[in-house]
Design a protein around this motif. Sequence first.
Motif, PDB file in Angstrom:
ATOM      1  N   ILE A  72      10.488  54.806  32.756  1.00  0.00           N
ATOM      2  CA  ILE A  72      10.302  56.176  33.230  1.00  0.00           C
ATOM      3  C   ILE A  72       9.746  56.241  34.656  1.00  0.00           C
ATOM      4  O   ILE A  72      10.078  57.157  35.403  1.00  0.00           O
ATOM      5  CB  ILE A  72       9.439  57.000  32.251  1.00  0.00           C
ATOM      6  N   ALA A  73       8.946  55.290  35.061  1.00  0.00           N
ATOM      7  CA  ALA A  73       8.398  55.310  36.422  1.00  0.00           C
ATOM      8  C   ALA A  73       9.511  55.190  37.462  1.00  0.00           C
ATOM      9  O   ALA A  73       9.352  55.640  38.596  1.00  0.00           O
ATOM     10  CB  ALA A  73       7.383  54.187  36.606  1.00  0.00           C
ATOM     11  N   LEU A  74      10.629  54.598  37.062  1.00  0.00           N
ATOM     12  CA  LEU A  74      11.773  54.423  37.967  1.00  0.00           C
ATOM     13  C   LEU A  74      12.993  55.149  37.436  1.00  0.00           C
ATOM     14  O   LEU A  74      14.124  54.696  37.581  1.00  0.00           O
ATOM     15  CB  LEU A  74      12.062  52.929  38.142  1.00  0.00           C
ATOM     16  N   TRP A  75      12.792  56.308  36.843  1.00  0.00           N
ATOM     17  CA  TRP A  75      13.860  57.067  36.191  1.00  0.00           C
ATOM     18  C   TRP A  75      15.052  57.306  37.105  1.00  0.00           C
ATOM     19  O   TRP A  75      16.186  57.280  36.664  1.00  0.00           O
ATOM     20  CB  TRP A  75      13.328  58.400  35.659  1.00  0.00           C
ATOM     21  N   HIS A  76      14.797  57.502  38.385  1.00  0.00           N
ATOM     22  CA  HIS A  76      15.872  57.808  39.329  1.00  0.00           C
ATOM     23  C   HIS A  76      16.725  56.587  39.682  1.00  0.00           C
ATOM     24  O   HIS A  76      17.769  56.725  40.312  1.00  0.00           O
ATOM     25  CB  HIS A  76      15.292  58.442  40.598  1.00  0.00           C
ATOM     26  N   GLU A  77      16.310  55.402  39.255  1.00  0.00           N
ATOM     27  CA  GLU A  77      17.048  54.176  39.541  1.00  0.00           C
ATOM     28  C   GLU A  77      17.770  53.615  38.319  1.00  0.00           C
ATOM     29  O   GLU A  77      18.287  52.501  38.364  1.00  0.00           O
ATOM     30  CB  GLU A  77      16.093  53.115  40.106  1.00  0.00           C
ATOM     31  N   VAL A  78      17.790  54.375  37.223  1.00  0.00           N
ATOM     32  CA  VAL A  78      18.389  53.898  35.980  1.00  0.00           C
ATOM     33  C   VAL A  78      19.447  54.909  35.518  1.00  0.00           C
ATOM     34  O   VAL A  78      19.189  55.731  34.641  1.00  0.00           O
ATOM     35  CB  VAL A  78      17.315  53.702  34.882  1.00  0.00           C
ATOM     36  N   PRO A  79      20.643  54.841  36.120  1.00  0.00           N
ATOM     37  CA  PRO A  79      21.674  55.820  35.754  1.00  0.00           C
ATOM     38  C   PRO A  79      22.012  55.758  34.269  1.00  0.00           C
ATOM     39  O   PRO A  79      22.149  54.683  33.692  1.00  0.00           O
ATOM     40  CB  PRO A  79      22.890  55.408  36.591  1.00  0.00           C
ATOM     41  N   GLY A  80      22.101  56.938  33.658  1.00  0.00           N
ATOM     42  CA  GLY A  80      22.523  57.020  32.278  1.00  0.00           C
ATOM     43  C   GLY A  80      21.418  56.920  31.246  1.00  0.00           C
ATOM     44  O   GLY A  80      21.635  57.282  30.095  1.00  0.00           O
ATOM     45  N   LEU A  81      20.246  56.431  31.616  1.00  0.00           N
ATOM     46  CA  LEU A  81      19.168  56.316  30.636  1.00  0.00           C
ATOM     47  C   LEU A  81      18.564  57.687  30.329  1.00  0.00           C
ATOM     48  O   LEU A  81      18.217  57.982  29.190  1.00  0.00           O
ATOM     49  CB  LEU A  81      18.079  55.355  31.123  1.00  0.00           C
ATOM     50  N   PHE A  82      18.457  58.508  31.356  1.00  0.00           N
ATOM     51  CA  PHE A  82      17.936  59.857  31.197  1.00  0.00           C
ATOM     52  C   PHE A  82      19.060  60.848  31.491  1.00  0.00           C
ATOM     53  O   PHE A  82      19.880  60.614  32.372  1.00  0.00           O
ATOM     54  CB  PHE A  82      16.756  60.103  32.150  1.00  0.00           C
ATOM     55  N   THR A  83      19.075  61.939  30.761  1.00  0.00           N
ATOM     56  CA  THR A  83      20.099  62.964  30.989  1.00  0.00           C
ATOM     57  C   THR A  83      19.834  63.664  32.327  1.00  0.00           C
ATOM     58  O   THR A  83      18.733  63.565  32.891  1.00  0.00           O
ATOM     59  CB  THR A  83      20.084  64.016  29.868  1.00  0.00           C
TER      60      THR A  83
END
Length: 151
Positions: A72-83
């Motif tokens: 979650i700290a790097l949510w913007h770098e993990v495409p597809g993990l978060f909607t």
Amino acid sequence: MSLRFNHMKANAGAYQAMKTLEGFASGHVPDKVLYELIKIRVSQINGCSFCLDMHAKDLLKLGDYRDQILLIALWHEVPGLFTEKECAVLELAEAVTLIHKGGVSDDLYARIRVHFSEEEYMNLIMAINTINNWNRIAISTGMYPGCFGAH
């Protein structure tokens, strides 16, 4: 770190006021996963180990969200993990928590409004502010995971 005092016992009125705020916030963000993601990300930003521990465990009770917790700290770098909706809310949580760094841009507001009405936007702001308040209480009183006996 050591627990300075139990804030719940030291000032029951202040604790009750926070419980009332929490009751409002939790009752107005119907997506419980999203609510816990807000609490986790804000607690990370603020460095609140007590709240981070509590809300990571609360999210795990809702399902297998280990990857979300770990990244979650790097949510913007993990495409597809978060909607797309979760990404917008995580960005809002960061912008409101770090309000001094530019606030909520018009672009972010527009992305939030794709998913949420004005009333729901205010509910998200209340949820973000509530966890920020809890973090500040926990950090100021020296709370840490397990400080009240159970971990």
